[in-house]
Write a protein that holds these residues in place. Sequence first.
Motif, PDB file in Angstrom:
ATOM      1  N   SER A  58      39.130  32.754  36.784  1.00  0.00           N
ATOM      2  CA  SER A  58      38.920  33.356  37.914  1.00  0.00           C
ATOM      3  C   SER A  58      37.476  34.156  37.746  1.00  0.00           C
ATOM      4  CB  SER A  58      39.896  34.145  38.657  1.00  0.00           C
ATOM      5  OG  SER A  58      40.235  35.222  37.801  1.00  0.00           O
ATOM      6  N   ARG A  62      33.675  32.640  39.314  1.00  0.00           N
ATOM      7  CA  ARG A  62      33.455  33.738  40.530  1.00  0.00           C
ATOM      8  C   ARG A  62      31.738  33.898  39.970  1.00  0.00           C
ATOM      9  NH1 ARG A  62      32.188  38.400  39.341  1.00  0.00           N
ATOM     10  NH2 ARG A  62      31.458  39.814  41.106  1.00  0.00           N
ATOM     11  N   LYS A  66      28.718  33.315  42.150  1.00  0.00           N
ATOM     12  CA  LYS A  66      27.595  34.296  42.719  1.00  0.00           C
ATOM     13  C   LYS A  66      26.410  33.762  42.436  1.00  0.00           C
ATOM     14  CE  LYS A  66      30.113  38.066  44.068  1.00  0.00           C
ATOM     15  NZ  LYS A  66      29.752  39.104  45.126  1.00  0.00           N
ATOM     16  N   SER A  97      31.248  40.300  34.467  1.00  0.00           N
ATOM     17  CA  SER A  97      32.219  39.474  34.118  1.00  0.00           C
ATOM     18  C   SER A  97      33.086  39.866  32.760  1.00  0.00           C
ATOM     19  CB  SER A  97      31.834  38.033  34.086  1.00  0.00           C
ATOM     20  OG  SER A  97      31.140  37.662  35.337  1.00  0.00           O
TER      21      SER A  97
ATOM     22  N   ASP B  16      34.272  45.429  44.513  1.00  0.00           N
ATOM     23  CA  ASP B  16      33.638  43.986  44.656  1.00  0.00           C
ATOM     24  C   ASP B  16      34.712  43.019  44.085  1.00  0.00           C
ATOM     25  OD1 ASP B  16      31.616  42.172  45.093  1.00  0.00           O
ATOM     26  OD2 ASP B  16      30.782  42.116  43.252  1.00  0.00           O
ATOM     27  N   SER B  17      35.214  43.262  42.990  1.00  0.00           N
ATOM     28  CA  SER B  17      36.030  41.994  42.532  1.00  0.00           C
ATOM     29  C   SER B  17      37.160  42.148  41.631  1.00  0.00           C
ATOM     30  CB  SER B  17      35.359  41.052  41.690  1.00  0.00           C
ATOM     31  OG  SER B  17      34.539  41.615  40.795  1.00  0.00           O
ATOM     32  N   VAL B  21      40.988  40.478  41.041  1.00  0.00           N
ATOM     33  CA  VAL B  21      41.167  39.666  39.846  1.00  0.00           C
ATOM     34  C   VAL B  21      42.397  40.207  39.152  1.00  0.00           C
ATOM     35  CG1 VAL B  21      40.066  39.432  37.417  1.00  0.00           C
ATOM     36  CG2 VAL B  21      38.694  39.286  39.507  1.00  0.00           C
ATOM     37  N   ASP B 165      35.544  35.190  49.232  1.00  0.00           N
ATOM     38  CA  ASP B 165      35.534  35.980  48.317  1.00  0.00           C
ATOM     39  C   ASP B 165      37.243  36.097  47.728  1.00  0.00           C
ATOM     40  OD1 ASP B 165      33.024  36.475  48.202  1.00  0.00           O
ATOM     41  OD2 ASP B 165      33.046  38.176  49.735  1.00  0.00           O
ATOM     42  N   PHE B 166      37.883  35.918  48.563  1.00  0.00           N
ATOM     43  CA  PHE B 166      39.461  36.297  48.003  1.00  0.00           C
ATOM     44  C   PHE B 166      40.377  35.077  47.878  1.00  0.00           C
ATOM     45  CE2 PHE B 166      37.887  39.747  50.889  1.00  0.00           C
ATOM     46  CZ  PHE B 166      37.969  40.874  49.917  1.00  0.00           C
TER      47      PHE B 166
END
Lengths: 187, 191
Positions: A58, A62, A66, A97, B16-17, B21, B165-166
């Motif tokens: 993931s 991602r 992006k 990341s 953001d993430s 995650v 995004d999700f």
Amino acid sequence: MLLRNFVTKDLKEIIFSQNVSLIISIINGFIIASSYSLLIKFPGLLILIPGFIQLRGSVYSRAASKISSNLVLGNITTNDGRIQDDSKRILKEILSSLLISIIVGFILSVFVFFVLLIFRVRFWQIILIGLIASLLSSMIMSPLVYFLIIFLLSRGLDVDLISGSIITSLGDLIGTLTLFLSVFILF
Amino acid sequence: MNKEKKSRIFVRFINDSFMIVLFATLISSLGGISLQSIEEEIYLVLPMLVIFPALNALMGNFSIIVSSKFTTFLYEGVFEDGFFKNKKMKQILFQLSVLGLILGLILSLGGILFSVVKERNFDIIYSLKVILTTLIVIEVVFPIMYLIIVSIGYLLYLKNKDPDDFLIPLSTAFADMLSMLCLSFFIILFF
């Protein structure tokens, strides 16, 4: 006629990506099954593996997605196979990341430690195993994904279509290998 | 870099993430707990150790395909006749269900082959059980996944959040968890 309706262009693309992914995943399965003595000896690895491989997939897909969006938005451009990325967005995405995967990897290992306590197993070394594996896999995955994206972009290929399944499958394989490697390093 | 700027970057990074995650990773590891709780049984069914990572990848990939198609269709406004009646979506779901059966069969044969080579023993009933378990897991988890994707995706869309995004990290995590829970259940039931 029925078969022609069934085998669409979408399906052909799906079959290609699924086959690549399936081959890498079966290799991953062979590695896990061949190392089942380690899974018995070190409790918690079986809990750690699914979360750990999900994390690589993931985080890095991602990042690829992006970067691809930035390409569409014109923030990153390609000119005769050369990539123009003045604001260093690709590098920033890969570095963020790397950071996320190390931090989440550590939290996951702590979580597994507490789950093991429920099973009445006290094995704090699982935190170290997870942390070392996170560091190793991130150090391998980050440059790998960076160069893969640069390669795809420079060849004018669609990052969205190709990178997703390849990156998640590579993430699975590298995640498993580094977990077992960190067991060998520690014990 | 001053302190305020540093903390702003950190907050953006968390928003953001990071949380999504982390949440997805923890959901996936719940599936691992179900495997750990039947560890004695799973070590006896060696092909399942080969099959489970590939099964996770397969269900995860199917979830990614359905999630991205669902999001695209949602923005295109093609769901006027409902989420379960749309022709394009029905075709993709049908194609993936059939493909799931074929890939599941290949996957279980790979697992059985590994077990035969490693243990030098072949049992037809045992092999059929391995194949049946894999195919049932795929065909049970896949429709549940579609329900989850539709529910989460539509909820995010109503809240004006971009499902892209999700939805992918969440749906792959749920696919991991559900396929391992289901696998554990059928291993107990059949072996």
